[in-house]
Scaffold this active site. Sequence first.
Site, PDB file in Angstrom:
ATOM      1  CD  GLU A  24       1.537  -5.962   5.176  1.00 57.59           C
ATOM      2  OE1 GLU A  24       0.831  -5.977   4.159  1.00 57.59           O
ATOM      3  OE2 GLU A  24       2.375  -6.858   5.417  1.00 57.59           O
ATOM      4  CB  ALA A  50      -0.873  -0.004   1.253  1.00 61.13           C
ATOM      5  CD  GLU A 100      -2.698  -7.743   2.340  1.00 63.64           C
ATOM      6  OE1 GLU A 100      -3.490  -8.074   3.249  1.00 63.64           O
ATOM      7  OE2 GLU A 100      -2.304  -6.570   2.166  1.00 63.64           O
ATOM      8  N   GLY A 153       0.546  -5.116   0.665  1.00 65.62           N
ATOM      9  CA  GLY A 153      -0.633  -5.109  -0.210  1.00 65.62           C
ATOM     10  C   GLY A 153      -0.339  -5.711  -1.570  1.00 65.62           C
TER      11      GLY A 153
HETATM   12  N1  T1G Z   1       4.650   3.446   0.052  1.00 60.73           N
HETATM   13  C1  T1G Z   1       5.143   4.671  -0.260  1.00 60.73           C
HETATM   14  N2  T1G Z   1       6.461   4.919  -0.573  1.00 60.73           N
HETATM   15  C2  T1G Z   1       7.273   3.864  -0.586  1.00 60.73           C
HETATM   16  C3  T1G Z   1       6.832   2.545  -0.271  1.00 60.73           C
HETATM   17  C4  T1G Z   1       5.453   2.355   0.054  1.00 60.73           C
HETATM   18  N3  T1G Z   1       4.953   1.157   0.354  1.00 60.73           N
HETATM   19  N4  T1G Z   1       7.897   1.717  -0.357  1.00 60.73           N
HETATM   20  C5  T1G Z   1       8.953   2.484  -0.721  1.00 60.73           C
HETATM   21  N5  T1G Z   1       8.594   3.762  -0.855  1.00 60.73           N
HETATM   22  C6  T1G Z   1       9.459   4.893  -1.255  1.00 60.73           C
HETATM   23  C7  T1G Z   1      10.567   5.181  -0.247  1.00 60.73           C
HETATM   24  O1  T1G Z   1      10.121   6.047   0.760  1.00 60.73           O
HETATM   25  C8  T1G Z   1      11.632   5.820  -1.128  1.00 60.73           C
HETATM   26  O2  T1G Z   1      11.264   7.161  -1.328  1.00 60.73           O
HETATM   27  C9  T1G Z   1      11.470   5.077  -2.446  1.00 60.73           C
HETATM   28  O3  T1G Z   1      10.151   4.513  -2.425  1.00 60.73           O
HETATM   29  C10 T1G Z   1      12.461   3.980  -2.628  1.00 60.73           C
HETATM   30  O4  T1G Z   1      12.413   3.154  -1.494  1.00 60.73           O
HETATM   31  C11 T1G Z   1      -2.933  -3.127   3.328  1.00 60.73           C
HETATM   32  C12 T1G Z   1      -1.169  -1.775   4.881  1.00 60.73           C
HETATM   33  C13 T1G Z   1      10.353  -1.935  -1.604  1.00 60.73           C
HETATM   34  C14 T1G Z   1      12.153  -3.116  -0.449  1.00 60.73           C
HETATM   35  O5  T1G Z   1       6.388  -2.174   4.026  1.00 60.73           O
HETATM   36  O6  T1G Z   1      10.598  -2.165   2.103  1.00 60.73           O
HETATM   37  O7  T1G Z   1       0.818  -2.824   2.282  1.00 60.73           O
HETATM   38  O8  T1G Z   1      13.180   8.256  -0.202  1.00 60.73           O
HETATM   39  O9  T1G Z   1      14.737   3.675  -0.685  1.00 60.73           O
HETATM   40  O10 T1G Z   1      16.032   0.240  -0.754  1.00 60.73           O
HETATM   41  O11 T1G Z   1      -1.614  -4.861   3.917  1.00 60.73           O
HETATM   42  O12 T1G Z   1      11.184   0.416  -0.079  1.00 60.73           O
HETATM   43  O13 T1G Z   1      13.189   7.933  -2.651  1.00 60.73           O
HETATM   44  O14 T1G Z   1      11.578   9.560  -1.609  1.00 60.73           O
HETATM   45  O15 T1G Z   1      13.370   1.831   0.382  1.00 60.73           O
HETATM   46  O16 T1G Z   1      15.249  -0.358  -3.082  1.00 60.73           O
HETATM   47  C15 T1G Z   1       3.904  -2.752   3.100  1.00 60.73           C
HETATM   48  C16 T1G Z   1       8.114  -0.882   2.129  1.00 60.73           C
HETATM   49  C17 T1G Z   1       3.174  -1.450   3.143  1.00 60.73           C
HETATM   50  C18 T1G Z   1       7.451  -2.183   1.899  1.00 60.73           C
HETATM   51  C19 T1G Z   1      12.658  -1.101  -1.851  1.00 60.73           C
HETATM   52  N6  T1G Z   1       5.092  -2.603   2.289  1.00 60.73           N
HETATM   53  N7  T1G Z   1       9.206  -0.630   1.192  1.00 60.73           N
HETATM   54  O17 T1G Z   1      13.790  -0.817  -1.112  1.00 60.73           O
HETATM   55  O18 T1G Z   1      14.264   1.571  -1.946  1.00 60.73           O
HETATM   56  S1  T1G Z   1       1.791  -1.552   4.241  1.00 60.73           S
HETATM   57  C20 T1G Z   1       6.264  -2.316   2.844  1.00 60.73           C
HETATM   58  C21 T1G Z   1      10.377  -1.296   1.296  1.00 60.73           C
HETATM   59  C22 T1G Z   1       0.638  -2.478   3.387  1.00 60.73           C
HETATM   60  C23 T1G Z   1      -1.552  -3.631   3.334  1.00 60.73           C
HETATM   61  C24 T1G Z   1      -0.586  -2.843   4.156  1.00 60.73           C
HETATM   62  C25 T1G Z   1      11.462  -0.872   0.355  1.00 60.73           C
HETATM   63  C26 T1G Z   1      11.605  -1.778  -0.887  1.00 60.73           C
HETATM   64  P1  T1G Z   1      12.361   8.276  -1.454  1.00 60.73           P
HETATM   65  P2  T1G Z   1      13.761   2.575  -0.819  1.00 60.73           P
HETATM   66  P3  T1G Z   1      14.950   0.138  -1.746  1.00 60.73           P
END
Ligand code: T1G
Length: 670
Positions: free
Chosen positions: A125, A63, A105, A102
């Site tokens: 999450e 998400a 999912e 998400g």
């Molecule tokens: N939402 C918004 N921005 C995101 C994002 C996300 N999910 N994931 C990454 N970014 C932005 C991050 O802030 C950065 O921005 C840029 O993308 C590059 O990221 C309903 C509620 C995918 C492994 O927890 O673990 O789904 O600093 O530097 O090292 O169940 O990003 O460049 O402006 O980290 O290559 C669950 C979170 C969400 C994954 C890539 N998902 N992301 O790593 O790049 S909750 C996560 C990561 C959810 C549902 C629920 C990592 C990555 P900027 P980065 P990276």
Amino acid sequence: MTSPIRTERHGEVLVIISDNPPVNALGAAVRQGLEAAIKEGVADASVEAMVIRCDGRTFFAGADITEFGKPMQEPALPMLVDMIEASDKPVVAAIHGTALGGGCEVALACHYRVAAPSAKLGTPEVKLGLLPGAGGTQRLPRIAGVGLALEMTAKGDPIPARKAADAGLVDKLVGEDSLEADAIAFARGIKAARPIPRASQREVRPDPDAVAAFTKENSRRFRGFDAPAANIACVVKATELPYAEGVQFERAEFMRLMMGVQSAAQRHIFFAERQAAKIDDVPADTQLRPIRHVGVIGAGTMGGGISMNFLSAGIPVTIVEMAQEALDRGAGTIRKNYEATAAKGRMKPEQVEAAMGALIPTLDFDALAECDLIIEAVYESMDVKKEIFTRLDAICKPGAILASNTSYLDIDEIAATTKRPEDVVGMHFFSPANVMKLLEVVRGARTAPDVLATVMDLAKKIRKVAVVAGVTYGFIGNRMLMPRQVEANKLLMEGATPEQIDRVHVAFGMPMGPFQMSDLAGVDIGWHRDPSRIENIRDALAAEGRWGQKKQAGFYDYDEKRQPTPSPRVAEIIEDFRRKSGSTVREISDEEIVERTLYPMVNEGALILEEGKAQRASDVDVVWIYGYGWPVYRGGPMFWAKSEGYDKVVAGLDKHGFKVAQSLRDGTIR
Ligand code: T1G
């Protein structure tokens, strides 16, 4: 505004493509585009199957976290995934990169999943203080079983596609460079298969033993966190309730966590960690200096750990020592550490040999002349460091970066011993340096922007979380630690005990308290080594050889398993000091301990920001999370102070006569 979603027809297969850089986060526009595309596919009689794939470096990585806390835009993700699963035409997820949260999912709601072998699937999450809130806790156990579902949801670590395939989460591993074509071929192969497999309709047998074993096994890891238990509860519900009721429970738990302080703190740290990598006044496209070979001076605990970071990243290291015996011991420790990692299955023997093969131990200081970066890691003496930097200045090639691993000392003073202060920077690693993620990058008054940018970029390559600190005694972390230690010792004189103070810190969520930490680091660190000069409790302990865990005696007594027990001898020493200093001993409350040991740290953090020795308050938080074990579910000292209320913190500091930072009093911390 063009939709990040487009569709392409490949005969009877509709391919739905997301292009929402950088990580295809499932923001509102992506969800709206997906909804429209699925409806298009379902409605179009000529479509017999659909494939969902993403452009760019990854499948949906979850998400869009930046949307949390804002008004929800339809369609909500839970509704969208249920719609995908309800399609009466098979939908295939084509996964590359990281299908997370998400995104995973969405893949689970698809009827089939194909993946590139390098792909990963995960539900991280819990690391944001949440749980998979779009059916993930209900579909995952139905496909992969209770055991793996618990691992993936409550711990949050992604699994490789091959493991996912073995667990039935992925139906086929396809070509790394032919994902779309293979997915379309797969879709053609199953387009007529009926009934369409829907995860939500599958049964999952209860496994209370697995749940009990998992919970027990991870109790220490989950201590203080709310989200892991909620993830476990949802997976258990999946074994007890039909899908429709299970997702209602999941939804309620998700909203409870989303509204909680812990998730707000953990989301703060998610973005703070990424923000910390940015240097406000250094352009992101600054030309970096090539770092192909690193030199390390000193093969002690720090020098060895520092070298391992580069060797593990495939960067050769020349390590210099004064004596052969010390050099052999240092290289031996590096090999032992690697072999221990391999013994745990986290490294292959050939990787150990490759890393050791890239290590060049030498007694010849001049061997550093060709290094691109040299890190000095000798003991904390300004004179010794100045002598070393003078020698480095004489032999190192132009453009080499000269770094010091000092934990406290003045980088500008060290740089001034060279004719190239612009090439001098602090790289403060934390012990054990091959394990601790934090790296304080100390920016001197003359440090060149490309030197900073190069070191910050290098930090990512060696898997460190880097934070820029200005030149001030102890930089960010240790400078904030000092008022805590001072107050902790004063509290001992006034009636508290080491056990009480440490208990309060552990209850707060720290891995250990000030005195346990002192025993781990060594009570003799920084001691003047004169047993006849006893000016404080620490001197008295050191004089008696109570140097901490390494001597099985410090502020605590330790058994052979290094388990601490309160020490009657230390109680005597403290009592003796109280009497000699005429201290008034009184009952000390746990609340007073928090006010006098944690609030002053916040105050010092505010002063550091006022002086411009840190770029932003969130950087201070990242330092404490990754360098000192501050509980991530409290978001770091500055975030915690804000959630406590600056007024409350200021009142506590005033009560105990501390000089309060103006920005803290005004509530203008940035
Ligand atoms: N939402 C918004 N921005 C995101 C994002 C996300 N999910 N994931 C990454 N970014 C932005 C991050 O802030 C950065 O921005 C840029 O993308 C590059 O990221 C309903 C509620 C995918 C492994 O927890 O673990 O789904 O600093 O530097 O090292 O169940 O990003 O460049 O402006 O980290 O290559 C669950 C979170 C969400 C994954 C890539 N998902 N992301 O790593 O790049 S909750 C996560 C990561 C959810 C549902 C629920 C990592 C990555 P900027 P980065 P990276």
